[in-house]
Design an enzyme around this catalytic site. Structure first.
Site, mmCIF file in Angstrom:
data_model
loop_
_atom_site.group_PDB
_atom_site.id
_atom_site.type_symbol
_atom_site.label_atom_id
_atom_site.label_comp_id
_atom_site.label_asym_id
_atom_site.label_seq_id
_atom_site.Cartn_x
_atom_site.Cartn_y
_atom_site.Cartn_z
ATOM 1 N N GLN A 1 -10.296 -2.552 2.122
ATOM 2 C CA GLN A 1 -9.844 -3.245 3.335
ATOM 3 C C GLN A 1 -9.865 -2.335 4.561
ATOM 4 O O GLN A 1 -9.404 -2.721 5.624
ATOM 5 C CB GLN A 1 -8.469 -3.887 3.130
ATOM 6 C CG GLN A 1 -7.318 -2.923 2.955
ATOM 7 C CD GLN A 1 -6.037 -3.649 2.543
ATOM 8 O OE1 GLN A 1 -5.898 -4.088 1.409
ATOM 9 N NE2 GLN A 1 -5.086 -3.793 3.463
ATOM 10 N N VAL B 1 10.911 -7.154 9.823
ATOM 11 C CA VAL B 1 12.069 -6.252 9.931
ATOM 12 C C VAL B 1 11.748 -5.259 11.049
ATOM 13 O O VAL B 1 10.652 -4.704 11.105
ATOM 14 C CB VAL B 1 12.327 -5.514 8.595
ATOM 15 C CG1 VAL B 1 13.487 -4.542 8.738
ATOM 16 C CG2 VAL B 1 12.602 -6.510 7.485
ATOM 17 N N HIS C 1 9.375 -3.468 3.406
ATOM 18 C CA HIS C 1 9.053 -3.664 1.982
ATOM 19 C C HIS C 1 10.329 -3.890 1.169
ATOM 20 O O HIS C 1 10.352 -4.695 0.240
ATOM 21 C CB HIS C 1 8.331 -2.435 1.421
ATOM 22 C CG HIS C 1 7.030 -2.129 2.069
ATOM 23 N ND1 HIS C 1 6.836 -1.021 2.855
ATOM 24 C CD2 HIS C 1 5.848 -2.789 2.050
ATOM 25 C CE1 HIS C 1 5.592 -0.994 3.292
ATOM 26 N NE2 HIS C 1 4.968 -2.062 2.821
ATOM 27 N N GLN D 1 -2.778 -12.103 7.837
ATOM 28 C CA GLN D 1 -2.936 -11.902 6.386
ATOM 29 C C GLN D 1 -2.258 -13.047 5.623
ATOM 30 O O GLN D 1 -2.802 -13.569 4.647
ATOM 31 C CB GLN D 1 -2.337 -10.555 5.998
ATOM 32 C CG GLN D 1 -2.243 -10.303 4.511
ATOM 33 C CD GLN D 1 -1.878 -8.863 4.186
ATOM 34 O OE1 GLN D 1 -2.713 -7.991 4.228
ATOM 35 N NE2 GLN D 1 -0.623 -8.617 3.847
ATOM 36 N N ASP E 1 2.400 -9.213 9.124
ATOM 37 C CA ASP E 1 0.960 -9.399 8.921
ATOM 38 C C ASP E 1 0.666 -10.895 8.917
ATOM 39 O O ASP E 1 0.241 -11.468 7.904
ATOM 40 C CB ASP E 1 0.537 -8.742 7.606
ATOM 41 C CG ASP E 1 0.808 -7.251 7.619
ATOM 42 O OD1 ASP E 1 0.403 -6.581 8.582
ATOM 43 O OD2 ASP E 1 1.462 -6.749 6.684
ATOM 44 N N MET F 1 0.853 -1.199 0.000
ATOM 45 C CA MET F 1 0.000 0.000 0.000
ATOM 46 C C MET F 1 0.882 1.240 0.000
ATOM 47 O O MET F 1 0.444 2.329 0.359
ATOM 48 C CB MET F 1 -0.935 -0.020 1.200
ATOM 49 C CG MET F 1 -1.908 -1.206 1.145
ATOM 50 S SD MET F 1 -3.482 -0.902 1.952
ATOM 51 C CE MET F 1 -2.959 -0.576 3.618
ATOM 52 N N GLY G 1 5.015 -9.947 4.151
ATOM 53 C CA GLY G 1 5.798 -9.882 5.382
ATOM 54 C C GLY G 1 5.121 -10.644 6.514
ATOM 55 O O GLY G 1 3.894 -10.620 6.661
ATOM 56 N N GLN G 2 5.930 -11.298 7.348
ATOM 57 C CA GLN G 2 5.437 -12.062 8.493
ATOM 58 C C GLN G 2 4.796 -11.158 9.543
ATOM 59 O O GLN G 2 4.053 -11.614 10.392
ATOM 60 C CB GLN G 2 6.596 -12.878 9.093
ATOM 61 C CG GLN G 2 6.263 -13.696 10.323
ATOM 62 C CD GLN G 2 5.156 -14.728 10.073
ATOM 63 O OE1 GLN G 2 5.018 -15.259 8.985
ATOM 64 N NE2 GLN G 2 4.371 -14.997 11.106
HETATM 65 O O1 PAF Z 1 -0.116 -5.842 3.435
HETATM 66 C C1 PAF Z 1 -0.538 -4.890 2.762
HETATM 67 O O2 PAF Z 1 0.112 -3.862 2.611
HETATM 68 C C2 PAF Z 1 -1.917 -4.988 2.109
HETATM 69 O O3 PAF Z 1 -2.824 -5.634 2.937
HETATM 70 C C3 PAF Z 1 -1.875 -5.638 0.713
HETATM 71 C C4 PAF Z 1 -1.424 -7.092 0.796
HETATM 72 C C5 PAF Z 1 -0.935 -4.865 -0.193
HETATM 73 C C6 PAF Z 1 -3.260 -5.621 0.079
HETATM 74 O O4 PAF Z 1 -3.745 -4.331 -0.073
#
Ligand code: PAF
Length: 284
Positions: free
Chosen positions: A61, A177, A37, A154, A151, A30, A148-149
């Protein structure tokens, strides 16, 4: 590196990469890119011939009272970082480009994995994530996609989606990180005041202690969560959403002593900023 804003342009770039026999790595983000990232883009660059980083603040979301408007948008800096880490394309579509119709087609994972933890306080969140990530998978047709772990929930939700919808790709999960002081890197850290940042260090500190107790033989989930909860609650600026343990994969409830692999996860507000963090508890 190319900045691409439309679905049509992205499709052209992907078709050309596929024709050239290139493998594709996708890093969905995002934006407001940080070192977390950067580690995903770097891994994608090492493991694939062609790397697409998507930068899209996905409206579906975010709940009605969440930070969609305030979410940091830093596309120029994001492009610089993505390029430096070896991205070939930054895909930064508008909301209209990603959601062209008023009526929606949703992709929704059901069951415990989306109901517990963040699913309880953010009931529409994961449906938005799985919908947008499905769209990105269909557009970029990646061989590998990077998350990434931090989240952790997710990741479990997306693993289920990939399995259930037969997406033909590998889901790669990279370690959390952290700042030098232990705070997990997050785009939302920029919301924190200096004192809130200091207060938030209790998250990584308490989770690390729980990990050490687990390593020393503690297998009682309630004892571990209560110790973390007490330490976080003792920090006056904290407001706990959850401190919980679930069995991995797919976040099943823990019955009896911890065995195999479990996720100890926390979500806590400092001021108006809600942070998440976690550790995996597993026998070596
Ligand atoms: O983890 C994120 O930044 C968001 O949930 C994602 C996976 C890019 C979906 O919008």
């Amino acid at each position: 590196m190319k900045l691409v804003k439309t679905v049509a342009e992205l499709r052209e770039e992907i078709a050309a990469a596929k024709t050239a026999g290139k493998t594709i790595g996708l890093v969905p983000t995002m934006g407001a890119l940080h070192e977390g990232h950067a580690s995903l883009i770097k891994a994608a660059n090492m493991e694939n011939d062609f790397v697409v980083v998507s930068v899209f603040v996905n409206p579906t979301q975010f709940g009605p009272n969440e930070d969609l408007e305030a979410y940091p948008r830093t596309l120029d800096a994001d492009c610089k970082l993505a390029e430096a880490m070896g991205a070939d394309i930054v895909f930064a579509p508008s909301a209209k480009e990603m959601y062209p119709s008023e009526d929606m087609t949703w992709v929704e994972v059901t069951g415990n994995v989306t109901k517990v933890l963040c699913g309880r306080s953010r009931p529409i969140h994961f449906r938005g994530v799985t919908t947008v990530v499905s769209k990105l998978f269909n557009l970029a047709q990646p061989d590998r996609a990077y998350f990434g772990q931090k989240d952790a929930q997710q990741v479990e939700v997306l693993k289920r989606m990939v399995k259930d919808l037969f997406f033909n790709l590998q889901l790669r999960v990279m370690p959390i990180v952290r700042e030098a002081d232990g705070l997990a890197k997050s785009s939302r850290n920029t919301y924190l005041s200096g004192s809130e940042h200091q207060a938030a260090l209790v998250l990584s500190r308490s989770l690390k202690k729980a990990q050490e107790r687990f390593a020393a033989g503690e297998r009682n989930a309630a004892a571990l969560t209560e110790a973390v909860r007490e330490e976080i609650a003792a920090e006056p600026m904290s407001n706990i959403d959850y401190v919980e343990i679930y069995r991995l994969p797919e976040l099943q409830p823990v019955n009896g002593p911890l065995t195999g692999s479990s996720l100890l996860a926390v979500a806590v507000k400092f001021g108006t900023t809600r942070l998440i963090d976690n550790v995996i508890l597993e026998e070596k």
